[in-house]
Scaffold this motif. Structure first.
Motif, PDB file in Angstrom:
ATOM      1  N   SER A   8      -7.228  -9.420   1.751  1.00 56.81           N
ATOM      2  CA  SER A   8      -6.872  -8.982   0.401  1.00 56.81           C
ATOM      3  C   SER A   8      -6.774  -7.458   0.365  1.00 56.81           C
ATOM      4  O   SER A   8      -7.613  -6.753   0.916  1.00 56.81           O
ATOM      5  CB  SER A   8      -7.889  -9.491  -0.612  1.00 56.81           C
ATOM      6  OG  SER A   8      -9.159  -8.973  -0.318  1.00 56.81           O
ATOM      7  N   ILE A   9      -5.718  -6.985  -0.311  1.00 55.49           N
ATOM      8  CA  ILE A   9      -5.419  -5.559  -0.368  1.00 55.49           C
ATOM      9  C   ILE A   9      -5.271  -5.132  -1.819  1.00 55.49           C
ATOM     10  O   ILE A   9      -4.673  -5.846  -2.622  1.00 55.49           O
ATOM     11  CB  ILE A   9      -4.115  -5.245   0.403  1.00 55.49           C
ATOM     12  CG1 ILE A   9      -4.251  -5.655   1.874  1.00 55.49           C
ATOM     13  CG2 ILE A   9      -3.767  -3.748   0.293  1.00 55.49           C
ATOM     14  CD1 ILE A   9      -2.968  -5.513   2.684  1.00 55.49           C
ATOM     15  N   LEU A  10      -5.824  -3.962  -2.142  1.00 63.00           N
ATOM     16  CA  LEU A  10      -5.666  -3.381  -3.464  1.00 63.00           C
ATOM     17  C   LEU A  10      -4.812  -2.121  -3.336  1.00 63.00           C
ATOM     18  O   LEU A  10      -5.157  -1.207  -2.594  1.00 63.00           O
ATOM     19  CB  LEU A  10      -7.033  -3.023  -4.068  1.00 63.00           C
ATOM     20  CG  LEU A  10      -7.014  -2.393  -5.464  1.00 63.00           C
ATOM     21  CD1 LEU A  10      -6.398  -3.347  -6.491  1.00 63.00           C
ATOM     22  CD2 LEU A  10      -8.419  -1.994  -5.891  1.00 63.00           C
ATOM     23  N   ILE A  21       7.116  -0.698  -4.419  1.00 63.04           N
ATOM     24  CA  ILE A  21       7.576  -0.377  -3.056  1.00 63.04           C
ATOM     25  C   ILE A  21       6.517  -0.771  -2.029  1.00 63.04           C
ATOM     26  O   ILE A  21       6.820  -1.451  -1.045  1.00 63.04           O
ATOM     27  CB  ILE A  21       7.929   1.126  -2.934  1.00 63.04           C
ATOM     28  CG1 ILE A  21       9.199   1.435  -3.741  1.00 63.04           C
ATOM     29  CG2 ILE A  21       8.084   1.544  -1.472  1.00 63.04           C
ATOM     30  CD1 ILE A  21       9.466   2.923  -3.937  1.00 63.04           C
ATOM     31  N   ILE A  22       5.272  -0.366  -2.259  1.00 59.48           N
ATOM     32  CA  ILE A  22       4.198  -0.670  -1.301  1.00 59.48           C
ATOM     33  C   ILE A  22       3.969  -2.179  -1.216  1.00 59.48           C
ATOM     34  O   ILE A  22       3.821  -2.739  -0.128  1.00 59.48           O
ATOM     35  CB  ILE A  22       2.897   0.080  -1.659  1.00 59.48           C
ATOM     36  CG1 ILE A  22       3.104   1.593  -1.502  1.00 59.48           C
ATOM     37  CG2 ILE A  22       1.735  -0.392  -0.772  1.00 59.48           C
ATOM     38  CD1 ILE A  22       1.946   2.446  -1.984  1.00 59.48           C
ATOM     39  N   LYS A  23       3.971  -2.861  -2.366  1.00 60.04           N
ATOM     40  CA  LYS A  23       3.791  -4.323  -2.358  1.00 60.04           C
ATOM     41  C   LYS A  23       4.920  -5.007  -1.590  1.00 60.04           C
ATOM     42  O   LYS A  23       4.678  -5.968  -0.853  1.00 60.04           O
ATOM     43  CB  LYS A  23       3.674  -4.867  -3.780  1.00 60.04           C
ATOM     44  CG  LYS A  23       2.338  -4.550  -4.432  1.00 60.04           C
ATOM     45  CD  LYS A  23       2.284  -5.037  -5.869  1.00 60.04           C
ATOM     46  CE  LYS A  23       1.501  -6.322  -5.952  1.00 60.04           C
ATOM     47  NZ  LYS A  23       1.235  -6.736  -7.340  1.00 60.04           N
ATOM     48  N   ASN A  24       6.156  -4.530  -1.767  1.00 59.09           N
ATOM     49  CA  ASN A  24       7.289  -5.102  -1.020  1.00 59.09           C
ATOM     50  C   ASN A  24       7.144  -4.858   0.484  1.00 59.09           C
ATOM     51  O   ASN A  24       7.428  -5.751   1.282  1.00 59.09           O
ATOM     52  CB  ASN A  24       8.615  -4.530  -1.526  1.00 59.09           C
ATOM     53  CG  ASN A  24       9.038  -5.132  -2.850  1.00 59.09           C
ATOM     54  OD1 ASN A  24       8.616  -6.223  -3.214  1.00 59.09           O
ATOM     55  ND2 ASN A  24       9.854  -4.409  -3.589  1.00 59.09           N
ATOM     56  N   LEU A  25       6.698  -3.671   0.864  1.00 58.30           N
ATOM     57  CA  LEU A  25       6.477  -3.386   2.291  1.00 58.30           C
ATOM     58  C   LEU A  25       5.388  -4.308   2.847  1.00 58.30           C
ATOM     59  O   LEU A  25       5.530  -4.855   3.945  1.00 58.30           O
ATOM     60  CB  LEU A  25       6.078  -1.923   2.500  1.00 58.30           C
ATOM     61  CG  LEU A  25       7.152  -0.870   2.233  1.00 58.30           C
ATOM     62  CD1 LEU A  25       6.561   0.533   2.339  1.00 58.30           C
ATOM     63  CD2 LEU A  25       8.332  -1.021   3.181  1.00 58.30           C
ATOM     64  N   ASP A  33      -1.915 -11.553  -0.380  1.00 62.31           N
ATOM     65  CA  ASP A  33      -3.037 -11.350  -1.303  1.00 62.31           C
ATOM     66  C   ASP A  33      -3.123  -9.863  -1.648  1.00 62.31           C
ATOM     67  O   ASP A  33      -3.948  -9.125  -1.120  1.00 62.31           O
ATOM     68  CB  ASP A  33      -4.336 -11.846  -0.655  1.00 62.31           C
ATOM     69  CG  ASP A  33      -5.508 -11.840  -1.631  1.00 62.31           C
ATOM     70  OD1 ASP A  33      -5.316 -11.436  -2.799  1.00 62.31           O
ATOM     71  OD2 ASP A  33      -6.614 -12.221  -1.211  1.00 62.31           O
ATOM     72  N   VAL A  34      -2.222  -9.425  -2.545  1.00 60.65           N
ATOM     73  CA  VAL A  34      -2.134  -8.006  -2.891  1.00 60.65           C
ATOM     74  C   VAL A  34      -2.258  -7.840  -4.404  1.00 60.65           C
ATOM     75  O   VAL A  34      -1.484  -8.402  -5.164  1.00 60.65           O
ATOM     76  CB  VAL A  34      -0.795  -7.393  -2.403  1.00 60.65           C
ATOM     77  CG1 VAL A  34      -0.733  -5.902  -2.743  1.00 60.65           C
ATOM     78  CG2 VAL A  34      -0.606  -7.607  -0.909  1.00 60.65           C
ATOM     79  N   ASP A  35      -3.263  -7.078  -4.823  1.00 64.48           N
ATOM     80  CA  ASP A  35      -3.446  -6.744  -6.234  1.00 64.48           C
ATOM     81  C   ASP A  35      -3.104  -5.274  -6.421  1.00 64.48           C
ATOM     82  O   ASP A  35      -2.992  -4.524  -5.451  1.00 64.48           O
ATOM     83  CB  ASP A  35      -4.900  -6.987  -6.658  1.00 64.48           C
ATOM     84  CG  ASP A  35      -5.278  -8.457  -6.646  1.00 64.48           C
ATOM     85  OD1 ASP A  35      -4.378  -9.312  -6.761  1.00 64.48           O
ATOM     86  OD2 ASP A  35      -6.483  -8.757  -6.495  1.00 64.48           O
ATOM     87  N   ASP A  36      -2.992  -4.857  -7.689  1.00 63.28           N
ATOM     88  CA  ASP A  36      -2.715  -3.443  -7.926  1.00 63.28           C
ATOM     89  C   ASP A  36      -3.507  -2.933  -9.118  1.00 63.28           C
ATOM     90  O   ASP A  36      -3.975  -3.703  -9.954  1.00 63.28           O
ATOM     91  CB  ASP A  36      -1.219  -3.202  -8.115  1.00 63.28           C
ATOM     92  CG  ASP A  36      -0.642  -3.948  -9.292  1.00 63.28           C
ATOM     93  OD1 ASP A  36      -0.797  -3.459 -10.432  1.00 63.28           O
ATOM     94  OD2 ASP A  36      -0.042  -5.019  -9.084  1.00 63.28           O
TER      95      ASP A  36
END
Length: 127
Positions: A8-10, A21-25, A33-36
């Motif tokens: 999981s990444i925040l 952009i970062i989520k697409n990369l 599993d990416v939150d912001d």
């Protein structure tokens, strides 16, 4: 070097376009599993509710900067081990030194591509 794409990444940035952009990369690299969060304070709240395997944070945000977030994370016993990558448009030596002293695991200067992001994540989280 292998990286666990199920971790999981925040992503923390006050600029929604940069978050996208970062989520697409990250999606291109296989991470799902990416939150912001839109600033350091929101990120800290989310980190206290969910365990993240990596934080990718912008430096320049208001009201809490990425640098202040990093210092808060490193001061918190429950969060201090979380790998942290700082993203910035500035490559000022004093910022890099300050971030290193505060405990950043790695640093990315904008603009960057998926390969650069992958290399930094491998360096920080690879097995």
């Amino acid at each position: 070097m292998a990286i666990d794409t199920s971790m999981s990444i925040l992503v923390v940035d006050d600029y929604q376009t940069m978050i996208r952009i970062i989520k697409n990369l990250l999606k291109q690299l296989g991470f799902d599993d990416v939150d912001d969060a839109s600033d350091g304070a929101e990120a800290l709240g989310k980190m206290r509710q969910k365990r993240y395997n990596l934080v990718i944070s912008d430096w320049n945000m208001q009201p809490m900067t990425g640098y202040e977030l990093l210092k808060q994370v490193r001061a918190d016993g429950g969060l201090r081990q979380t790998p942290f990558i700082m993203v910035t448009a500035e490559s000022k030596t004093e910022n890099v030194i300050a971030a290193k002293k505060a405990g950043v695991n790695n640093y990315i200067v904008k603009p960057f591509n998926a390969q650069t992001l992958k290399t930094k994540i491998e360096t920080v989280c690879g097995v």
